[in-house]
Design a protein around this motif. Structure first.
Motif, short mmCIF file in Angstrom:
data_model
loop_
_atom_site.label_atom_id
_atom_site.label_comp_id
_atom_site.label_asym_id
_atom_site.label_seq_id
_atom_site.Cartn_x
_atom_site.Cartn_y
_atom_site.Cartn_z
N PRO A 70 -3.40 -1.44 14.41
CA PRO A 70 -4.41 -1.79 13.41
C PRO A 70 -5.39 -0.64 13.19
CG PRO A 70 -4.81 -2.95 15.48
CD PRO A 70 -3.53 -2.21 15.63
N THR A 71 -5.87 -0.53 11.96
CA THR A 71 -6.85 0.50 11.64
C THR A 71 -8.22 0.09 12.18
OG1 THR A 71 -7.46 -0.52 9.54
CG2 THR A 71 -5.60 1.05 9.50
N GLU A 73 -10.84 -0.32 10.48
CA GLU A 73 -11.37 -1.32 9.55
C GLU A 73 -10.81 -2.71 9.88
OE1 GLU A 73 -10.62 -2.17 4.93
OE2 GLU A 73 -11.58 -0.22 5.31
N GLU A 74 -9.52 -2.79 10.18
CA GLU A 74 -8.90 -4.07 10.53
C GLU A 74 -9.47 -4.62 11.84
OE1 GLU A 74 -4.49 -3.50 8.51
OE2 GLU A 74 -4.89 -2.63 10.48
N ARG A 75 -9.71 -3.72 12.80
CA ARG A 75 -10.30 -4.16 14.08
C ARG A 75 -11.72 -4.70 13.86
NH1 ARG A 75 -7.71 0.48 15.62
NH2 ARG A 75 -9.63 1.68 15.68
N ARG A 77 -12.90 -6.02 11.10
CA ARG A 77 -12.80 -7.29 10.39
C ARG A 77 -12.42 -8.41 11.36
NH1 ARG A 77 -8.93 -10.40 7.43
NH2 ARG A 77 -9.93 -11.49 5.72
N SER A 78 -11.47 -8.14 12.25
CA SER A 78 -11.07 -9.14 13.25
C SER A 78 -12.25 -9.50 14.15
CB SER A 78 -9.92 -8.61 14.11
OG SER A 78 -8.77 -8.49 13.33
N ARG A 97 -3.47 -13.01 17.81
CA ARG A 97 -3.53 -13.31 16.37
C ARG A 97 -4.59 -14.37 16.08
NH1 ARG A 97 1.28 -11.57 17.41
NH2 ARG A 97 2.43 -10.26 15.95
#
Length: 127
Positions: A70-71, A73-75, A77-78, A97
């Motif tokens: 994951p990027t 940004e994705e981390r 957001r999570s 998930r």
């Protein structure tokens, strides 16, 4: 200053380092599980008897590949979704998930509230 970010994929069964994501389906539901190469081989071995006796119903045979890390940004957001979920009484694990229902509820909560419509002088005069 230089930074090096290391992302590790963790085996969902035993917490060791995972080497691949294994997709599978059961009862019409599709799943994915991150497994070490050893656990992935064990899973395939356990299912081999059932697969040999089963009928194939479609789909293409795919090659197993390691999932992309994951990027940043994705981390982030999570992390934001997990924080929001905990603050809003959703049962959610610290890692792994995030359920679709939680993501959908989070996204819905991030939508701006509808603006109140102002009445114009013309509409007020008509009353």
């Amino acid at each position: 200053m230089a930074q090096k970010v290391l992302v590790e994929m963790i085996d969902d069964l035993d917490g060791s380092e995972a080497g691949q994501t294994v997709p599978f389906g059961l009862d019409g539901v599709q799943y994915e599980i991150d497994l070490s190469d050893e656990n992935a081989a064990a899973m395939r071995e356990e299912l081999a008897t059932f697969i040999a006796a089963a009928r194939r119903t479609g789909g293409r045979k795919t090659t197993v590949r390691a999932s992309a890390a994951p990027t940043a940004e994705e981390r982030e957001r999570s992390k934001a979704i997990r924080t929001w979920a905990l603050d809003n009484n959703w049962a959610i694990a610290e890692r792994g998930r995030i359920p679709r229902e939680v993501i959908a509820a989070y996204e819905e909560s991030q939508k701006p509230a509808p603006k109140a419509r102002k009445r114009t002088a013309k509409k007020r005069a008509a009353k």
